[in-house]
Design an enzyme around this catalytic site. Structure first.
Site, PDB file in Angstrom:
ATOM      1  N   ARG A  23     -65.458 -39.151 -56.478  1.00  0.00           N
ATOM      2  CA  ARG A  23     -66.893 -39.376 -56.751  1.00  0.00           C
ATOM      3  C   ARG A  23     -67.844 -39.028 -55.895  1.00  0.00           C
ATOM      4  O   ARG A  23     -69.013 -38.719 -56.150  1.00  0.00           O
ATOM      5  CB  ARG A  23     -67.155 -40.836 -57.260  1.00  0.00           C
ATOM      6  CG  ARG A  23     -66.294 -41.391 -58.414  1.00  0.00           C
ATOM      7  CD  ARG A  23     -66.374 -43.041 -58.416  1.00  0.00           C
ATOM      8  NE  ARG A  23     -65.647 -43.227 -57.219  1.00  0.00           N
ATOM      9  CZ  ARG A  23     -65.871 -44.573 -56.682  1.00  0.00           C
ATOM     10  NH1 ARG A  23     -66.924 -45.554 -57.321  1.00  0.00           N
ATOM     11  NH2 ARG A  23     -65.332 -45.012 -55.789  1.00  0.00           N
ATOM     12  N   GLN A  46     -89.361 -44.632 -35.084  1.00  0.00           N
ATOM     13  CA  GLN A  46     -89.916 -43.571 -35.726  1.00  0.00           C
ATOM     14  C   GLN A  46     -88.653 -42.432 -36.285  1.00  0.00           C
ATOM     15  O   GLN A  46     -87.715 -42.428 -35.510  1.00  0.00           O
ATOM     16  CB  GLN A  46     -90.890 -42.430 -34.842  1.00  0.00           C
ATOM     17  CG  GLN A  46     -91.349 -41.331 -35.274  1.00  0.00           C
ATOM     18  CD  GLN A  46     -92.219 -40.491 -34.348  1.00  0.00           C
ATOM     19  OE1 GLN A  46     -93.189 -41.139 -33.617  1.00  0.00           O
ATOM     20  NE2 GLN A  46     -92.059 -39.168 -34.354  1.00  0.00           N
ATOM     21  N   ASN A  48     -87.414 -38.776 -37.796  1.00  0.00           N
ATOM     22  CA  ASN A  48     -87.997 -37.472 -37.880  1.00  0.00           C
ATOM     23  C   ASN A  48     -86.917 -36.607 -38.755  1.00  0.00           C
ATOM     24  O   ASN A  48     -85.664 -36.747 -38.598  1.00  0.00           O
ATOM     25  CB  ASN A  48     -88.229 -36.703 -36.510  1.00  0.00           C
ATOM     26  CG  ASN A  48     -89.380 -37.347 -35.690  1.00  0.00           C
ATOM     27  OD1 ASN A  48     -90.366 -38.101 -36.391  1.00  0.00           O
ATOM     28  ND2 ASN A  48     -89.163 -37.564 -34.358  1.00  0.00           N
ATOM     29  N   ARG A  58     -84.448 -25.194 -30.635  1.00  0.00           N
ATOM     30  CA  ARG A  58     -85.468 -26.289 -30.769  1.00  0.00           C
ATOM     31  C   ARG A  58     -85.179 -27.011 -29.221  1.00  0.00           C
ATOM     32  O   ARG A  58     -84.525 -27.741 -29.240  1.00  0.00           O
ATOM     33  CB  ARG A  58     -85.689 -27.255 -31.645  1.00  0.00           C
ATOM     34  CG  ARG A  58     -86.109 -26.504 -33.203  1.00  0.00           C
ATOM     35  CD  ARG A  58     -86.631 -27.195 -34.105  1.00  0.00           C
ATOM     36  NE  ARG A  58     -86.835 -26.489 -35.529  1.00  0.00           N
ATOM     37  CZ  ARG A  58     -88.123 -26.190 -35.946  1.00  0.00           C
ATOM     38  NH1 ARG A  58     -89.101 -26.453 -35.063  1.00  0.00           N
ATOM     39  NH2 ARG A  58     -88.119 -25.622 -36.833  1.00  0.00           N
ATOM     40  N   HIS A  61     -86.851 -30.658 -25.073  1.00  0.00           N
ATOM     41  CA  HIS A  61     -87.944 -31.309 -25.113  1.00  0.00           C
ATOM     42  C   HIS A  61     -87.698 -32.706 -24.468  1.00  0.00           C
ATOM     43  O   HIS A  61     -86.362 -33.349 -24.547  1.00  0.00           O
ATOM     44  CB  HIS A  61     -88.511 -31.580 -26.540  1.00  0.00           C
ATOM     45  CG  HIS A  61     -88.871 -30.304 -27.139  1.00  0.00           C
ATOM     46  ND1 HIS A  61     -88.735 -30.073 -28.576  1.00  0.00           N
ATOM     47  CD2 HIS A  61     -89.164 -29.105 -26.724  1.00  0.00           C
ATOM     48  CE1 HIS A  61     -88.814 -28.745 -28.988  1.00  0.00           C
ATOM     49  NE2 HIS A  61     -89.204 -28.484 -27.885  1.00  0.00           N
ATOM     50  N   LYS A  70     -83.038 -40.893 -28.252  1.00  0.00           N
ATOM     51  CA  LYS A  70     -82.877 -40.258 -29.749  1.00  0.00           C
ATOM     52  C   LYS A  70     -81.573 -40.446 -30.239  1.00  0.00           C
ATOM     53  O   LYS A  70     -80.840 -39.996 -29.299  1.00  0.00           O
ATOM     54  CB  LYS A  70     -83.132 -38.825 -29.686  1.00  0.00           C
ATOM     55  CG  LYS A  70     -85.007 -38.480 -29.293  1.00  0.00           C
ATOM     56  CD  LYS A  70     -85.153 -37.034 -29.296  1.00  0.00           C
ATOM     57  CE  LYS A  70     -86.484 -37.011 -28.744  1.00  0.00           C
ATOM     58  NZ  LYS A  70     -87.058 -35.580 -28.588  1.00  0.00           N
ATOM     59  N   TYR A 130     -83.482 -37.540 -36.778  1.00  0.00           N
ATOM     60  CA  TYR A 130     -83.308 -38.374 -35.745  1.00  0.00           C
ATOM     61  C   TYR A 130     -84.063 -39.670 -35.590  1.00  0.00           C
ATOM     62  O   TYR A 130     -85.271 -39.499 -36.178  1.00  0.00           O
ATOM     63  CB  TYR A 130     -83.420 -37.348 -34.580  1.00  0.00           C
ATOM     64  CG  TYR A 130     -84.778 -36.818 -34.163  1.00  0.00           C
ATOM     65  CD1 TYR A 130     -85.575 -37.234 -33.203  1.00  0.00           C
ATOM     66  CD2 TYR A 130     -84.810 -35.555 -34.871  1.00  0.00           C
ATOM     67  CE1 TYR A 130     -86.661 -36.430 -32.808  1.00  0.00           C
ATOM     68  CE2 TYR A 130     -85.940 -34.901 -34.714  1.00  0.00           C
ATOM     69  CZ  TYR A 130     -86.788 -35.051 -33.524  1.00  0.00           C
ATOM     70  OH  TYR A 130     -88.072 -34.589 -33.456  1.00  0.00           O
ATOM     71  N   ASP A 169     -91.814 -23.502 -26.305  1.00  0.00           N
ATOM     72  CA  ASP A 169     -90.560 -23.354 -25.668  1.00  0.00           C
ATOM     73  C   ASP A 169     -90.314 -22.257 -24.704  1.00  0.00           C
ATOM     74  O   ASP A 169     -89.529 -22.340 -23.792  1.00  0.00           O
ATOM     75  CB  ASP A 169     -89.333 -23.759 -27.009  1.00  0.00           C
ATOM     76  CG  ASP A 169     -89.373 -25.019 -27.397  1.00  0.00           C
ATOM     77  OD1 ASP A 169     -89.897 -26.198 -26.792  1.00  0.00           O
ATOM     78  OD2 ASP A 169     -88.799 -25.060 -28.275  1.00  0.00           O
TER      79      ASP A 169
END
Length: 182
Positions: A23, A46, A48, A58, A61, A70, A130, A169
């Site tokens: 299933r 938060q 995202n 990406r 950061h 995170k 995240y 970046d």
């Protein structure tokens, strides 16, 4: 859930126990008491969600104020996810840890505050979600160069091609010039 240590003690891989049959499947993607006990006592404020195509990188950061921890995972496709320790007082300062996160392995990576974070899409496309421990604060955001030779991240680049980067970046700083933490 199984929590797996990495070469940087504060960064953890979280592997869920998946229950499945004809299933479909079920697993707990987050459980506060387990996370608090095995990773860190944090409150997430938060969530995202991003989608990217193969070859997009990406990151790396981080925020110098309103720092963010995170908890990251992939819900479609695959990425190579990286955390770089920016805490000068840490014995692992300037070191990185990477993990493949995918829909198939359903693993997550806990990236604590004080780290730069980024990911490179290795599949045709990937959706990345995240949780963050503080809100996005663009006035405090920084980018570390993805290809800093001092850090020497071993990115699994598709066909050896340079990754596709955002303008922000492309302006990332080398570790020796970057804002770091105590």
């Amino acid at each position: 859930m199984k929590v797996i240590a990495t070469s940087i003690p504060d960064v953890k891989i979280i592997e869920p126990e998946v229950f499945g049959d004809e299933r479909g499947f079920f697993f707990e993607s987050f459980r506060q008491d387990t996370f608090n006990r095995e990773c860190a006592e944090r409150v997430f404020v938060q969530d995202n969600h991003s989608k990217s195509c193969r070859g997009i990188l990406r990151g790396l950061h981080y925020q110098s104020e309103r720092t963010q921890g995170k908890l990251v995972r992939v819900i479609s496709g695959e990425v190579f996810d990286v955390a770089v320790d920016l805490r000068r007082s840490s014995p692992t300062f300037g070191r990185w840890v990477g993990a493949t996160l995918s829909l198939e392995n359903r693993c997550q990576l806990w990236v604590p505050e004080g780290f730069a974070h980024g990911f490179y899409v290795t599949s045709e496309a990937a959706e990345f979600v995240y949780k963050c421990t503080d809100y996005y604060a663009p006035e405090h955001e920084h980018s570390l160069r993805w290809d800093d030779p001092e850090i020497n991240i071993e990115w699994p680049l598709y066909n050896g091609e340079a990754p596709k980067l955002s303008a922000k970046d492309r302006q990332g700083k080398l570790l020796k010039d970057a804002v770091t933490f105590c």
